[in-house]
Design a protein around this motif. Structure first.
Motif, PDB file in Angstrom:
ATOM      1  N   ALA A   1      10.575   4.916  -8.988  1.00  0.00           N
ATOM      2  CA  ALA A   1       9.908   4.596 -10.304  1.00  0.00           C
ATOM      3  C   ALA A   1       8.305   5.567 -10.103  1.00  0.00           C
ATOM      4  O   ALA A   1       7.470   5.306 -10.895  1.00  0.00           O
ATOM      5  CB  ALA A   1      10.188   3.175 -10.099  1.00  0.00           C
ATOM      6  N   GLY A   2       8.635   6.031  -8.649  1.00  0.00           N
ATOM      7  CA  GLY A   2       7.537   7.396  -8.912  1.00  0.00           C
ATOM      8  C   GLY A   2       6.740   6.340  -7.993  1.00  0.00           C
ATOM      9  O   GLY A   2       5.649   6.823  -8.074  1.00  0.00           O
ATOM     10  N   ILE A   3       7.082   5.525  -6.590  1.00  0.00           N
ATOM     11  CA  ILE A   3       5.979   4.948  -5.963  1.00  0.00           C
ATOM     12  C   ILE A   3       6.587   4.689  -4.707  1.00  0.00           C
ATOM     13  O   ILE A   3       8.264   4.600  -4.664  1.00  0.00           O
ATOM     14  CB  ILE A   3       5.518   3.696  -6.599  1.00  0.00           C
ATOM     15  CG1 ILE A   3       3.992   2.911  -5.904  1.00  0.00           C
ATOM     16  CG2 ILE A   3       6.648   2.539  -6.512  1.00  0.00           C
ATOM     17  CD1 ILE A   3       3.457   1.762  -6.784  1.00  0.00           C
ATOM     18  N   TRP A   4       5.763   4.910  -3.626  1.00  0.00           N
ATOM     19  CA  TRP A   4       6.279   5.196  -2.189  1.00  0.00           C
ATOM     20  C   TRP A   4       5.588   4.296  -1.394  1.00  0.00           C
ATOM     21  O   TRP A   4       4.374   4.466  -0.980  1.00  0.00           O
ATOM     22  CB  TRP A   4       6.345   6.580  -1.686  1.00  0.00           C
ATOM     23  CG  TRP A   4       7.111   7.374  -2.428  1.00  0.00           C
ATOM     24  CD1 TRP A   4       8.412   7.545  -2.146  1.00  0.00           C
ATOM     25  CD2 TRP A   4       6.771   7.857  -3.341  1.00  0.00           C
ATOM     26  NE1 TRP A   4       9.323   8.475  -2.788  1.00  0.00           N
ATOM     27  CE2 TRP A   4       8.327   8.633  -4.161  1.00  0.00           C
ATOM     28  CE3 TRP A   4       5.140   7.873  -4.414  1.00  0.00           C
ATOM     29  CZ2 TRP A   4       8.428   9.688  -5.337  1.00  0.00           C
ATOM     30  CZ3 TRP A   4       5.485   8.905  -5.444  1.00  0.00           C
ATOM     31  CH2 TRP A   4       6.663   9.803  -6.164  1.00  0.00           C
ATOM     32  N   THR A   5       5.683   2.763  -0.621  1.00  0.00           N
ATOM     33  CA  THR A   5       4.791   2.209  -0.245  1.00  0.00           C
ATOM     34  C   THR A   5       5.438   1.256   1.041  1.00  0.00           C
ATOM     35  O   THR A   5       6.716   1.705   0.706  1.00  0.00           O
ATOM     36  CB  THR A   5       4.405   0.902  -1.242  1.00  0.00           C
ATOM     37  OG1 THR A   5       5.547   0.268  -1.669  1.00  0.00           O
ATOM     38  CG2 THR A   5       3.836   1.386  -2.472  1.00  0.00           C
TER      39      THR A   5
ATOM     40  N   ILE B   1       9.520  -2.114   4.572  1.00  0.00           N
ATOM     41  CA  ILE B   1       9.759  -1.048   3.912  1.00  0.00           C
ATOM     42  C   ILE B   1      10.013  -1.226   1.928  1.00  0.00           C
ATOM     43  O   ILE B   1      11.043  -2.025   2.158  1.00  0.00           O
ATOM     44  CB  ILE B   1      10.766   0.100   4.734  1.00  0.00           C
ATOM     45  CG1 ILE B   1      10.135   0.241   5.974  1.00  0.00           C
ATOM     46  CG2 ILE B   1      10.679   1.169   4.079  1.00  0.00           C
ATOM     47  CD1 ILE B   1       8.856   0.353   6.154  1.00  0.00           C
ATOM     48  N   ASN B   2       9.516  -0.507   1.146  1.00  0.00           N
ATOM     49  CA  ASN B   2       9.577  -0.807  -0.245  1.00  0.00           C
ATOM     50  C   ASN B   2      10.430   0.099  -0.519  1.00  0.00           C
ATOM     51  O   ASN B   2      10.009   0.915  -0.889  1.00  0.00           O
ATOM     52  CB  ASN B   2       8.577  -1.488  -0.887  1.00  0.00           C
ATOM     53  CG  ASN B   2       8.120  -2.345  -0.557  1.00  0.00           C
ATOM     54  OD1 ASN B   2       8.713  -3.245  -0.536  1.00  0.00           O
ATOM     55  ND2 ASN B   2       6.557  -2.610  -0.626  1.00  0.00           N
TER      56      ASN B   2
ATOM     57  N   LEU C   1       1.027  -0.997  -0.206  1.00  0.00           N
ATOM     58  CA  LEU C   1       0.058  -0.364  -0.191  1.00  0.00           C
ATOM     59  C   LEU C   1       0.826   1.417   0.271  1.00  0.00           C
ATOM     60  O   LEU C   1       1.969   1.202   0.252  1.00  0.00           O
ATOM     61  CB  LEU C   1      -0.783   0.161   1.146  1.00  0.00           C
ATOM     62  CG  LEU C   1      -1.779  -1.677   1.700  1.00  0.00           C
ATOM     63  CD1 LEU C   1      -2.440  -0.812   2.794  1.00  0.00           C
ATOM     64  CD2 LEU C   1      -3.107  -1.314   0.632  1.00  0.00           C
ATOM     65  N   GLY C   2       0.672   1.867  -0.779  1.00  0.00           N
ATOM     66  CA  GLY C   2       1.265   3.362  -0.480  1.00  0.00           C
ATOM     67  C   GLY C   2       0.555   4.415  -1.996  1.00  0.00           C
ATOM     68  O   GLY C   2      -0.300   4.593  -2.063  1.00  0.00           O
TER      69      GLY C   2
END
Length: 284
Positions: free
Chosen positions: A200-204, A214-215, A181-182
């Protein structure tokens, strides 16, 4: 022929005539005086009304000026308070451990009404009619025609909301299956890019085996247990994405970056058609 009318009567009539003439003159004077007095009273009344109107107008202007000055001073005070808050609360909002109560209230004050985009949902997923909840799709569900927004390879869904301000929202999360999720950028697509790489433009963050990961590109494990209620806070201007256990009011992780696009909520869940897991996530 000589008149037989006595002289006294003639004198009396003359006196009466003179008296009547005097009365008429006196009445005329009284009427003129009355008219003059009436005119004076009307003039006085008009002057009184003008004075009263001017007094009321001055009072209104004074009160209005007071309101404007008070509002201006309140704005100054508010700006000063906000300036003080901005210096302290953002740092405290991402400090490890329990979030201070006043900081938590400040975060929650930015709560937004969030909904999922059903057109983005993978065919194994189903969005509730109100857009608040995500379920595993039933085998009996009619097939959906995919759109340009639909995830085809990854079992994902995104929100309808385009986010570019200070926003907070909470959601119930499943404890039964792994999830990620993020927030993602508008241009991000998990079918083409990994949802575990902030570059890549995603924080999850992810949940696996009851623990939070933590991704951050390294899939860093933590000691945090998967919360029943997850809080997500965005401060777009400061480039902050923070995750919380919203029941315990405990900070889990914060990403700091610079945003160049509007953002959307993103969720990926690991389900299949072998077992129905019911509700997966739900905004509250």
């Amino acid at each position: 022929m000589a008149s037989n009318i006595p002289l006294s009567i003639i004198n009396l009539d003359a006196e009466r005539g003179n008296s009547q003439q005097t009365d008429r003159s006196s009445l005329a004077v009284q009427i003129q005086d009355t008219k003059a007095n009436t005119t004076d009273m009307v003039t006085l009344s008009r002057r009184t009304l003008k004075v009263a109107f001017m007094v009321i107008l001055v009072i209104i202007l004074v009160l209005l000026g007071g309101v404007i000055i008070t509002g201006y001073r309140l704005n100054e005070v508010t700006d000063q308070l906000n300036t003080g808050v901005c210096k302290e609360f953002p740092d405290l909002s991402r400090k490890e451990g329990i979030v201070p109560e006043e900081v938590w209230s400040w975060i929650v004050a930015a709560k937004a009404d969030m909904t999922l985009n059903p057109h983005s949902a993978h065919y194994l997923l189903e969005v509730s009619s109100d857009g608040k909840s995500l379920y595993q799709a039933s085998l009996e569900s009619p097939p959906r025609v995919p759109t340009i927004e639909t995830y085809l390879l990854c079992i994902c869904v995104s929100s309808k909301n385009q986010l570019n301000s200070r926003v907070y929202f909470e959601l119930m999360v499943t404890q039964r299956v792994p999830w990620t999720l993020g927030l993602r950028t508008e241009s991000f697509n998990a079918d083409r890019s990994p949802d575990t790489d902030p570059d890549a433009g995603i924080w999850t963050i992810a949940s696996a085996e009851g623990k939070i990961i933590i991704n951050d590109g390294n899939a860093s494990p933590t000691l945090h247990v998967t919360p029943a209620m997850l809080g997500l806070y965005l401060d777009y201007a400061r480039g902050q994405v923070s995750f919380y256990d919203s029941v315990a009011k405990r900070h889990i992780h914060t990403y700091l970056t610079t945003f160049n696009e509007k953002l959307r909520f993103y969720a990926a869940v690991h389900v299949d058609m072998q077992e129905n897991h019911g509700m997966l996530i739900s905004f509250v």
